[in-house]
Scaffold this active site. Structure first.
Site, PDB file in Angstrom:
ATOM      1  N   GLU A 150       0.873  -1.163  -0.151  1.00 10.72           N
ATOM      2  CA  GLU A 150       0.076  -0.100  -0.075  1.00 10.72           C
ATOM      3  C   GLU A 150       0.839   1.424   0.116  1.00 10.72           C
ATOM      4  O   GLU A 150       0.514   2.191  -0.530  1.00 10.72           O
ATOM      5  CB  GLU A 150      -0.752  -0.155   1.206  1.00 10.72           C
ATOM      6  CG  GLU A 150      -1.955  -1.003   1.253  1.00 10.72           C
ATOM      7  CD  GLU A 150      -1.505  -2.447   1.450  1.00 10.72           C
ATOM      8  OE1 GLU A 150      -2.221  -3.446   1.376  1.00 10.72           O
ATOM      9  OE2 GLU A 150      -0.313  -2.411   2.105  1.00 10.72           O
TER      10      GLU A 150
ATOM     11  N   PRO B 158       8.922 -14.665  -1.168  1.00  9.47           N
ATOM     12  CA  PRO B 158       7.968 -14.861  -0.503  1.00  9.47           C
ATOM     13  C   PRO B 158       7.284 -13.704   0.080  1.00  9.47           C
ATOM     14  O   PRO B 158       7.938 -12.499   0.012  1.00  9.47           O
ATOM     15  CB  PRO B 158       8.481 -15.526   1.118  1.00  9.47           C
ATOM     16  CG  PRO B 158      10.103 -16.047   0.465  1.00  9.47           C
ATOM     17  CD  PRO B 158      10.274 -15.147  -0.608  1.00  9.47           C
ATOM     18  N   ARG B 159       6.022 -13.717   0.312  1.00 12.47           N
ATOM     19  CA  ARG B 159       5.352 -12.494   0.565  1.00 12.47           C
ATOM     20  C   ARG B 159       5.527 -11.769   1.944  1.00 12.47           C
ATOM     21  O   ARG B 159       5.763 -10.671   2.152  1.00 12.47           O
ATOM     22  CB  ARG B 159       3.786 -12.915   0.574  1.00 12.47           C
ATOM     23  CG  ARG B 159       2.841 -11.820   0.906  1.00 12.47           C
ATOM     24  CD  ARG B 159       2.617 -10.469  -0.167  1.00 12.47           C
ATOM     25  NE  ARG B 159       1.618  -9.585   0.182  1.00 12.47           N
ATOM     26  CZ  ARG B 159       1.419  -8.430  -0.663  1.00 12.47           C
ATOM     27  NH1 ARG B 159       2.238  -8.492  -1.790  1.00 12.47           N
ATOM     28  NH2 ARG B 159       0.475  -7.749  -0.279  1.00 12.47           N
TER      29      ARG B 159
ATOM     30  N   MET C 120      13.566  -6.004   0.951  1.00 12.53           N
ATOM     31  CA  MET C 120      12.263  -5.248   0.985  1.00 12.53           C
ATOM     32  C   MET C 120      12.447  -4.043  -0.023  1.00 12.53           C
ATOM     33  O   MET C 120      13.363  -3.342  -0.190  1.00 12.53           O
ATOM     34  CB  MET C 120      11.946  -4.670   2.324  1.00 12.53           C
ATOM     35  CG  MET C 120      11.943  -5.878   3.359  1.00 12.53           C
ATOM     36  SD  MET C 120      10.758  -6.921   3.080  1.00 12.53           S
ATOM     37  CE  MET C 120       9.104  -6.061   2.821  1.00 12.53           C
ATOM     38  N   GLY C 121      11.240  -3.678  -0.749  1.00  7.96           N
ATOM     39  CA  GLY C 121      11.070  -2.682  -1.670  1.00  7.96           C
ATOM     40  C   GLY C 121      11.869  -3.090  -2.894  1.00  7.96           C
ATOM     41  O   GLY C 121      12.071  -1.809  -3.623  1.00  7.96           O
ATOM     42  N   GLU C 122      12.253  -4.131  -3.366  1.00  8.75           N
ATOM     43  CA  GLU C 122      12.901  -4.387  -4.604  1.00  8.75           C
ATOM     44  C   GLU C 122      11.930  -5.248  -5.448  1.00  8.75           C
ATOM     45  O   GLU C 122      12.676  -5.901  -6.458  1.00  8.75           O
ATOM     46  CB  GLU C 122      14.149  -5.002  -4.374  1.00  8.75           C
ATOM     47  CG  GLU C 122      15.221  -4.129  -3.757  1.00  8.75           C
ATOM     48  CD  GLU C 122      16.727  -4.518  -3.493  1.00  8.75           C
ATOM     49  OE1 GLU C 122      17.648  -3.746  -3.839  1.00  8.75           O
ATOM     50  OE2 GLU C 122      16.737  -5.713  -3.401  1.00  8.75           O
TER      51      GLU C 122
ATOM     52  N   ASN D 205      -1.856  -8.475  -6.721  1.00  4.21           N
ATOM     53  CA  ASN D 205      -1.876  -7.518  -7.868  1.00  4.21           C
ATOM     54  C   ASN D 205      -1.001  -7.681  -9.137  1.00  4.21           C
ATOM     55  O   ASN D 205       0.300  -7.452  -8.911  1.00  4.21           O
ATOM     56  CB  ASN D 205      -1.866  -5.941  -7.262  1.00  4.21           C
ATOM     57  CG  ASN D 205      -2.530  -4.865  -8.384  1.00  4.21           C
ATOM     58  OD1 ASN D 205      -2.703  -5.176  -9.505  1.00  4.21           O
ATOM     59  ND2 ASN D 205      -3.332  -4.020  -7.830  1.00  4.21           N
ATOM     60  N   PRO D 206      -1.359  -7.890 -10.076  1.00  7.38           N
ATOM     61  CA  PRO D 206      -0.508  -8.026 -11.254  1.00  7.38           C
ATOM     62  C   PRO D 206      -0.083  -6.717 -12.144  1.00  7.38           C
ATOM     63  O   PRO D 206       0.822  -6.935 -13.122  1.00  7.38           O
ATOM     64  CB  PRO D 206      -1.320  -9.037 -12.329  1.00  7.38           C
ATOM     65  CG  PRO D 206      -2.675  -8.329 -12.186  1.00  7.38           C
ATOM     66  CD  PRO D 206      -2.808  -8.102 -10.531  1.00  7.38           C
TER      67      PRO D 206
ATOM     68  N   GLU E 203       2.304  -4.388 -11.282  1.00  9.48           N
ATOM     69  CA  GLU E 203       3.580  -3.984 -11.599  1.00  9.48           C
ATOM     70  C   GLU E 203       4.360  -4.876 -12.687  1.00  9.48           C
ATOM     71  O   GLU E 203       4.973  -4.326 -13.477  1.00  9.48           O
ATOM     72  CB  GLU E 203       4.421  -4.335  -9.978  1.00  9.48           C
ATOM     73  CG  GLU E 203       4.119  -3.077  -9.096  1.00  9.48           C
ATOM     74  CD  GLU E 203       4.953  -3.509  -8.135  1.00  9.48           C
ATOM     75  OE1 GLU E 203       5.278  -4.400  -7.674  1.00  9.48           O
ATOM     76  OE2 GLU E 203       4.585  -2.398  -7.179  1.00  9.48           O
TER      77      GLU E 203
END
Length: 408
Positions: free
Chosen positions: A54, A256-257, A298-300, A324-325, A327
């Site tokens: 988000e 992994p999520r 993270m963030g990559e 969400n697809p 990206e």
């Protein structure tokens, strides 16, 4: 709201356990804020984002808001330490707080320290005590990028004594699609507008293009298992084992999520006899000998997508509802999803209809699909172009949000 309060008391031990877990794994986690002990804060706009996804999604909207109101102050809240880290990276000018757990005393305690007139919640984080007490304090509440799956809609329908007053609290729901808007309205929302998904307006960061991880990986076939959940990693690893029988230099980037699963998934890949490296310990230039890379940074995620030829979007082989697809679509990548995409049903169905994604109904279909795509670069290019065209056609939601919301 009495029923919700009873349910929250029942689940409170789990919430407290989660707070303790965050405190154990993240030294920077300010646990007191989750209990409502906020330092004083003044802001012109308060944006709540549950976690990393988000925070990344709201960047285009914050950019427009900052351009219009450069002197105004921004408060951002998250529920996770990883979300907080992403706020620090993406919005260094913003004040950050952890959202208090939805105990009435905790929320009331936090709001006493706050001076702000506008709360914007990204996606559908509907916490009854937060909404009720913020409303009582005269705060304007808007739900941005609002979505509600058919499954969640049916659950809300079963408890109208809770859902109807809850859905009536926000001033406005700015929904993904017409189906979402109709569900919100049916549950009692006062004002609902269809504006589209602000994630389509996400620009590919210049750093992703400049770093160009794909270039450092040579001509080998690379695919990603993105945002996977427990129950999917085995399936992805099995597909990769079959793929490497034909393409022995193929590389899987497995992301992994949830960060707490990084170690377990890495161990799973080692047990499957792969040569495993971790992103946190290596750079893409060092991945030549790896057969599996664990994306434990993270963030990559956009970097990982950019480095891949094919993107499997996780949470969809199991009944998690998919992620969400958009990206990978914005990067023009070939996209694969599983059978369970009810969280983003409209977007995914439209993307498949536009020939921008493929759906695999089970593990065997995923394996067959990835092997076939590895052999057919022409088809991959066609699917990637269609995905990019679909994403570009759906841009403009940020402008529509700004036209609907009264930024005081």
């Amino acid at each position: 709201m009495w029923l919700y309060r009873v349910l929250f008391v029942i689940f409170s031990p789990f919430v407290l356990w989660k707070i303790r877990q965050f405190k154990t794994h993240y030294s920077s986690y300010r646990a007191k804020e989750a209990l409502g002990f906020w330092p004083k804060v003044e802001a012109d706009l308060w944006i709540h984002c549950a976690s990393v996804g988000e925070v990344l999604a709201v960047r285009p909207l914050v950019d427009v808001w900052r351009e219009k109101f450069p002197e105004k102050r921004l408060l951002m809240t998250t529920m996770t330490p990883t979300g907080a880290e992403q706020v620090a990276k993406s919005f260094p000018f913003a004040e950050h707080r952890y959202l208090p757990m939805d105990w009435r005393c905790a929320v009331k305690r936090a709001l006493k320290q706050l001076r702000c007139s506008h709360l914007m919640i990204v996606e559908t984080e509907l916490w009854p005590n937060l909404l009720q007490l913020a409303k009582r304090q005269g705060i304007q509440i808007d739900i941005v990028n609002a979505r509600l799956s058919e499954r969640s809609f049916r659950r809300y329908q079963k408890i109208p004594i809770v859902s109807k007053p809850l859905l009536a609290l926000p001033d406005c729901f700015l929904a993904h699609a017409q189906a979402d808007a109709e569900r919100f309205s049916a549950l009692g929302a006062k004002k609902v507008k269809v504006v589209g998904n602000i994630k389509f307006d996400l620009a590919v960061p210049e750093r992703v293009r400049q770093d160009n991880w794909r270039q450092s990986l040579g001509n080998r076939f690379v695919w990603i298992g993105a945002s996977t959940h427990q129950g999917e990693d085995d399936s992805v690893l099995r597909a990769h084992k079959v793929l490497r029988q034909t393409y022995p230099d193929a590389l899987l980037i497995l992301v992994p999520r949830h960060p707490e699963r990084f170690d377990a998934v890495a161990a799973l890949a080692v047990q499957a006899s792969f040569d495993v490296l971790r992103r946190s310990q290596t750079s893409p230039a060092d991945w030549s000998q790896a057969s599996v890379v664990i994306g434990d940074s993270m963030g990559e995620l956009m970097h990982y997508y950019q480095a891949s030829d094919v993107a499997f979007v996780g949470g969809s082989l199991i009944e998690r509802g998919g992620h969400n697809p958009i990206e990978p679509a914005l990067l023009g990548k070939t996209i694969i999803v599983g059978p369970h995409t009810f969280n983003f049903l409209d977007i995914t169905e439209q993307l498949i209809h536009a020939n921008g994604a493929l759906r695999c109904q089970n593990d065997a279909a995923l394996t067959q699909c990835i092997v076939e795509l590895a052999a057919d670069s022409t088809r991959r290019s066609q699917l990637g172009r269609s995905a990019l065209q679909f994403a570009q056609k759906n841009q403009g939601a940020v402008a529509r949000v700004c036209s609907e919301i009264d930024f005081r």
